[in-house]
Design a protein around this motif. Structure first.
Motif, PDB file in Angstrom:
ATOM      1  N   ALA A 218       1.102  -0.721 -17.245  1.00 25.38           N
ATOM      2  CA  ALA A 218       1.598  -2.126 -17.574  1.00 25.38           C
ATOM      3  C   ALA A 218       1.234  -2.769 -18.982  1.00 25.38           C
ATOM      4  CB  ALA A 218       0.611  -3.100 -16.534  1.00 25.38           C
ATOM      5  N   PRO A 219       1.221  -3.573 -19.529  1.00 27.02           N
ATOM      6  CA  PRO A 219       0.890  -4.005 -20.909  1.00 27.02           C
ATOM      7  C   PRO A 219      -0.844  -3.962 -20.829  1.00 27.02           C
ATOM      8  CG  PRO A 219       2.484  -5.351 -20.472  1.00 27.02           C
ATOM      9  CD  PRO A 219       2.303  -4.762 -18.874  1.00 27.02           C
ATOM     10  N   SER A 220      -1.333  -4.423 -19.871  1.00 28.62           N
ATOM     11  CA  SER A 220      -2.776  -4.341 -19.862  1.00 28.62           C
ATOM     12  C   SER A 220      -3.513  -2.809 -19.800  1.00 28.62           C
ATOM     13  CB  SER A 220      -3.275  -5.408 -18.771  1.00 28.62           C
ATOM     14  OG  SER A 220      -2.770  -4.724 -17.497  1.00 28.62           O
ATOM     15  N   GLY A 221      -2.947  -2.125 -19.245  1.00 29.26           N
ATOM     16  CA  GLY A 221      -3.380  -0.895 -19.032  1.00 29.26           C
ATOM     17  C   GLY A 221      -2.513   0.150 -18.048  1.00 29.26           C
ATOM     18  N   ALA A 222      -3.012   1.435 -17.686  1.00 28.44           N
ATOM     19  CA  ALA A 222      -2.307   2.137 -16.811  1.00 28.44           C
ATOM     20  C   ALA A 222      -3.305   2.960 -16.113  1.00 28.44           C
ATOM     21  CB  ALA A 222      -1.412   3.299 -17.859  1.00 28.44           C
TER      22      ALA A 222
ATOM     23  N   GLY B 265      -5.716   4.688   5.441  1.00 33.92           N
ATOM     24  CA  GLY B 265      -5.416   5.010   3.899  1.00 33.92           C
ATOM     25  C   GLY B 265      -6.275   4.094   3.255  1.00 33.92           C
ATOM     26  N   TYR B 266      -7.050   4.496   2.034  1.00 34.41           N
ATOM     27  CA  TYR B 266      -7.568   3.938   1.143  1.00 34.41           C
ATOM     28  C   TYR B 266      -7.029   4.300  -0.381  1.00 34.41           C
ATOM     29  CZ  TYR B 266     -10.754   2.910   5.092  1.00 34.41           C
ATOM     30  OH  TYR B 266     -11.025   2.461   6.511  1.00 34.41           O
ATOM     31  N   TRP B 267      -6.783   3.223  -0.908  1.00 37.54           N
ATOM     32  CA  TRP B 267      -6.169   3.805  -2.214  1.00 37.54           C
ATOM     33  C   TRP B 267      -7.254   3.535  -3.365  1.00 37.54           C
ATOM     34  CZ3 TRP B 267      -1.216   5.405  -3.222  1.00 37.54           C
ATOM     35  CH2 TRP B 267      -0.413   5.345  -2.412  1.00 37.54           C
ATOM     36  N   TYR B 268      -7.165   4.441  -4.449  1.00 38.83           N
ATOM     37  CA  TYR B 268      -8.059   4.314  -5.630  1.00 38.83           C
ATOM     38  C   TYR B 268      -7.344   4.702  -7.033  1.00 38.83           C
ATOM     39  CZ  TYR B 268     -11.949   5.082  -2.183  1.00 38.83           C
ATOM     40  OH  TYR B 268     -12.701   4.914  -1.153  1.00 38.83           O
ATOM     41  N   ALA B 269      -7.853   3.832  -8.013  1.00 37.74           N
ATOM     42  CA  ALA B 269      -7.072   3.997  -9.299  1.00 37.74           C
ATOM     43  C   ALA B 269      -7.914   4.907 -10.109  1.00 37.74           C
ATOM     44  CB  ALA B 269      -6.818   2.648  -9.964  1.00 37.74           C
TER      45      ALA B 269
ATOM     46  N   ALA C 107      -2.327  -5.188 -11.463  1.00 38.19           N
ATOM     47  CA  ALA C 107      -2.447  -5.603 -12.990  1.00 38.19           C
ATOM     48  C   ALA C 107      -4.132  -5.824 -13.057  1.00 38.19           C
ATOM     49  CB  ALA C 107      -1.519  -6.966 -13.196  1.00 38.19           C
ATOM     50  N   GLU C 108      -4.792  -6.306 -11.998  1.00 39.22           N
ATOM     51  CA  GLU C 108      -6.332  -6.807 -12.263  1.00 39.22           C
ATOM     52  C   GLU C 108      -7.098  -5.463 -12.342  1.00 39.22           C
ATOM     53  OE1 GLU C 108      -7.210  -8.748  -8.931  1.00 39.22           O
ATOM     54  OE2 GLU C 108      -6.341 -10.655  -9.414  1.00 39.22           O
ATOM     55  N   VAL C 109      -6.788  -4.297 -11.703  1.00 41.61           N
ATOM     56  CA  VAL C 109      -7.281  -2.935 -11.637  1.00 41.61           C
ATOM     57  C   VAL C 109      -6.938  -2.467 -13.126  1.00 41.61           C
ATOM     58  CG1 VAL C 109      -7.736  -0.734 -10.690  1.00 41.61           C
ATOM     59  CG2 VAL C 109      -7.720  -2.891  -9.294  1.00 41.61           C
ATOM     60  N   ALA C 110      -5.625  -2.575 -13.472  1.00 43.10           N
ATOM     61  CA  ALA C 110      -5.269  -1.977 -14.936  1.00 43.10           C
ATOM     62  C   ALA C 110      -6.032  -2.672 -16.118  1.00 43.10           C
ATOM     63  CB  ALA C 110      -3.693  -2.099 -15.126  1.00 43.10           C
TER      64      ALA C 110
ATOM     65  N   ALA D 258      -9.093  -0.739 -18.329  1.00 40.15           N
ATOM     66  CA  ALA D 258      -8.915  -0.551 -19.915  1.00 40.15           C
ATOM     67  C   ALA D 258     -10.043  -1.143 -20.457  1.00 40.15           C
ATOM     68  CB  ALA D 258      -7.534  -1.377 -20.183  1.00 40.15           C
ATOM     69  N   GLU D 259     -10.574  -2.283 -20.037  1.00 39.80           N
ATOM     70  CA  GLU D 259     -11.850  -2.825 -20.419  1.00 39.80           C
ATOM     71  C   GLU D 259     -12.971  -1.557 -20.396  1.00 39.80           C
ATOM     72  OE1 GLU D 259     -12.254  -6.804 -18.354  1.00 39.80           O
ATOM     73  OE2 GLU D 259     -10.818  -7.462 -19.471  1.00 39.80           O
TER      74      GLU D 259
END
Length: 98
Positions: free
Chosen positions: A40-44, A56-60, A85-88, A92-93
């Motif tokens: 996403a523009p905010s991050g990846a 199933g538990y997802w992690y970024a 998008a919030e997590v990206a 990024a921050e």
């Protein structure tokens, strides 16, 4: 050659199929799969599912220059376009902090 599925512009692109995020097909796909890349523009980040006690538990995770950051995304039902998008943005921050 195996490629990782990619989520970009609110669509999943994987194995000759395109799915809209937040659709019933998106959530069904998440139940059966274990990884994808989010852009996403905010991050990846790369999302991976860990199965514990049958759930199933997802992690970024995002690898920066000096370290790797990981954030809990939620269960498959919680992986909405907004949540991704919030997590990206959050990752990024975190990557910009000294």
């Amino acid at each position: 050659m195996r490629t990782i599925p990619i989520v970009e512009n609110d669509f999943l692109y994987a194995d000759n199929e395109t799915l809209a995020l937040d659709s019933p097909h998106w959530f069904a796909w998440l139940m059966a799969k274990t990884t994808f890349y989010f852009q996403a523009p905010s991050g990846a980040f790369t999302a991976r599912k860990q199965v514990r006690r049958g759930l199933g538990y997802w992690y970024a995770s995002r690898r920066g220059a000096r370290k790797s950051d990981t954030v809990y995304l939620g269960t498959s039902r919680q992986l909405t376009a907004r949540r991704l998008a919030e997590v990206a943005q959050r990752l990024a921050e975190q990557g910009r902090l000294p």
